[in-house]
Design a protein around this motif. Structure first.
Motif, short mmCIF file in Angstrom:
data_model
loop_
_atom_site.label_atom_id
_atom_site.label_comp_id
_atom_site.label_asym_id
_atom_site.label_seq_id
_atom_site.Cartn_x
_atom_site.Cartn_y
_atom_site.Cartn_z
N ASP A 90 -8.30 -15.08 70.12
CA ASP A 90 -7.00 -14.43 69.98
C ASP A 90 -6.92 -13.21 70.89
OD1 ASP A 90 -6.13 -16.21 67.97
OD2 ASP A 90 -7.22 -15.06 66.45
N PRO A 91 -5.75 -12.97 71.50
CA PRO A 91 -5.62 -11.78 72.34
C PRO A 91 -5.68 -10.51 71.49
CG PRO A 91 -3.49 -12.84 72.05
CD PRO A 91 -4.51 -13.76 71.45
N LEU A 92 -6.11 -9.43 72.11
CA LEU A 92 -6.10 -8.14 71.44
C LEU A 92 -4.67 -7.75 71.10
CD1 LEU A 92 -8.72 -6.17 73.56
CD2 LEU A 92 -8.85 -6.51 71.07
N PRO A 93 -4.45 -7.04 70.00
CA PRO A 93 -3.08 -6.66 69.61
C PRO A 93 -2.41 -5.78 70.65
CG PRO A 93 -4.63 -6.33 67.80
CD PRO A 93 -5.46 -6.62 69.02
N ASP A 94 -1.11 -5.89 70.69
CA ASP A 94 -0.30 -5.10 71.61
C ASP A 94 0.03 -3.76 70.97
OD1 ASP A 94 1.23 -4.29 73.71
OD2 ASP A 94 2.95 -5.55 73.23
N VAL A 95 -0.86 -2.79 71.13
CA VAL A 95 -0.67 -1.45 70.58
C VAL A 95 -1.28 -0.44 71.54
CG1 VAL A 95 -2.78 -1.66 69.20
CG2 VAL A 95 -1.08 0.03 68.57
N ALA A 96 -0.63 0.69 71.72
CA ALA A 96 -1.13 1.73 72.61
C ALA A 96 -1.71 2.87 71.77
CB ALA A 96 -0.02 2.25 73.51
N LEU A 97 -2.93 3.29 72.11
CA LEU A 97 -3.60 4.37 71.38
C LEU A 97 -4.05 5.45 72.36
CD1 LEU A 97 -5.87 2.30 68.95
CD2 LEU A 97 -3.68 3.40 68.42
N PRO A 98 -4.01 6.71 71.94
CA PRO A 98 -4.48 7.78 72.82
C PRO A 98 -5.99 7.79 72.95
CG PRO A 98 -3.85 8.68 70.69
CD PRO A 98 -3.46 7.22 70.67
N CYS A 99 -6.47 8.11 74.14
CA CYS A 99 -7.90 8.34 74.31
C CYS A 99 -8.25 9.62 73.56
CB CYS A 99 -8.22 8.50 75.79
SG CYS A 99 -9.98 8.70 76.15
N PHE A 100 -9.39 9.64 72.90
CA PHE A 100 -9.77 10.81 72.09
C PHE A 100 -9.86 12.06 72.95
CE2 PHE A 100 -11.88 13.51 69.16
CZ PHE A 100 -11.73 12.96 67.90
N THR A 101 -10.27 11.91 74.21
CA THR A 101 -10.43 13.08 75.08
C THR A 101 -9.14 13.50 75.75
OG1 THR A 101 -11.09 11.64 76.92
CG2 THR A 101 -12.84 12.54 75.54
N GLY A 102 -8.03 12.78 75.51
CA GLY A 102 -6.75 13.13 76.11
C GLY A 102 -6.40 12.20 77.26
N GLY A 103 -5.34 12.54 77.97
CA GLY A 103 -4.87 11.70 79.07
C GLY A 103 -3.88 10.66 78.57
N GLN A 104 -3.64 9.65 79.41
CA GLN A 104 -2.67 8.63 79.07
C GLN A 104 -3.16 7.73 77.94
OE1 GLN A 104 -1.82 6.57 82.73
NE2 GLN A 104 -0.23 8.03 83.32
N GLU A 105 -2.21 7.16 77.20
CA GLU A 105 -2.56 6.21 76.16
C GLU A 105 -3.15 4.94 76.78
OE1 GLU A 105 0.92 5.56 73.77
OE2 GLU A 105 0.27 7.11 72.35
N VAL A 106 -3.98 4.26 76.01
CA VAL A 106 -4.61 3.02 76.46
C VAL A 106 -3.93 1.85 75.75
CG1 VAL A 106 -6.74 1.67 76.50
CG2 VAL A 106 -6.82 4.15 76.90
N GLU A 107 -3.47 0.89 76.53
CA GLU A 107 -2.94 -0.34 75.95
C GLU A 107 -4.12 -1.20 75.51
OE1 GLU A 107 0.08 -1.22 75.32
OE2 GLU A 107 1.24 0.31 76.39
N VAL A 108 -4.28 -1.34 74.21
CA VAL A 108 -5.44 -2.09 73.70
C VAL A 108 -5.45 -3.50 74.25
CG1 VAL A 108 -6.52 -2.98 71.60
CG2 VAL A 108 -5.60 -0.65 71.64
N SER A 109 -4.29 -4.12 74.39
CA SER A 109 -4.23 -5.49 74.90
C SER A 109 -4.69 -5.60 76.35
CB SER A 109 -2.79 -6.03 74.77
OG SER A 109 -1.90 -5.22 75.52
N ALA A 110 -4.80 -4.46 77.05
CA ALA A 110 -5.24 -4.47 78.45
C ALA A 110 -6.75 -4.27 78.59
CB ALA A 110 -4.50 -3.39 79.24
N ILE A 111 -7.46 -4.03 77.49
CA ILE A 111 -8.91 -3.84 77.55
C ILE A 111 -9.57 -5.15 77.98
CG2 ILE A 111 -10.98 -3.46 76.14
CD1 ILE A 111 -9.33 -1.45 74.52
#
Length: 209
Positions: A71-92
């Protein structure tokens, strides 16, 4: 009224002298401080690595053909703990291991050192990613510093990823292939380094020395 020649200067009582001393101390304090407050000490930065490489496969990851699709990873964006742009989990992109944890979770605390040892051992072949769930930044940073955890982490205080995955309890660990598909979800007792290596071999085709 003018003072008569030869008249004695008026005396200053003890109470008046004390007031003068207090006023002088206040003036000197303002001069020394420039009228500004001492700047607050900056918060210490979290121990985790940044998330810049999470959407690319590890450089030395083996080219492995795995059965099935996953199954593909869920389509949700989460912030990196250290800051910067959010990471699209589905793009990992993997091979990757995503560990959902929280500082309030006993088994999570138990297995975090094993994930760090596995991350060190699998560097360049498997990406290890933490997802801090329903937590505070200060509590997570403090625990990570205590345990020596440095691999990249995403921050999910509202549990969006857990809800998308339908996971009801922590810890939980996802094994993700090169195409960003979840090949296995482990949702049981705390893992150790040997079990992590075994699961990575079984579900990601990555064998570590």
């Amino acid at each position: 009224m003018s003072k008569r020649p030869g008249a004695a200067a008026p005396s200053i009582g003890p109470a008046h002298a004390a007031k003068v001393v207090v006023a002088l101390v206040a003036v000197l304090a303002l001069v020394g401080c420039g009228g500004s407050e001492e700047p607050a000490a900056p918060e210490s930065s979290p121990p985790f690595a940044d998330c810049a490489t999470l959407t690319a496969p590890p450089p030395a990851a083996p080219q492995v053909t795995l059965p099935g699709q996953g199954d593909p990873l869920p389509d949700v964006a989460l912030p990196c703990f250290t800051g910067g742009q959010e990471v699209e989990v589905s793009a990992i992109r993997g091979p990757a291991v995503l560990n959902l944890w929280g500082s309030w979770c006993g088994p999570c605390r138990e297995e975090l050192p094993a994930f760090q040892r596995f991350a060190d051992r699998a560097a360049g072949k498997v990406t290890v990613i933490g997802v801090d769930i329903r937590d505070s930044r200060s509590a997570a940073s403090s625990l990570a510093e205590e345990l020596g955890v440095t691999y990249p982490n995403l921050f999910d205080p509202s549990e969006r990823l857990r809800a998308k995955l339908g996971i009801t309890a922590l810890p939980a660990t996802l094994f993700v292939d090169r195409d960003g598909r979840v090949r296995h979800v482990y949702n049981s007792t705390a893992l150790d380094e040997a079990e992590l290596a075994t699961l990575a071999a079984q579900h990601l085709g990555v064998t570590l020395p």
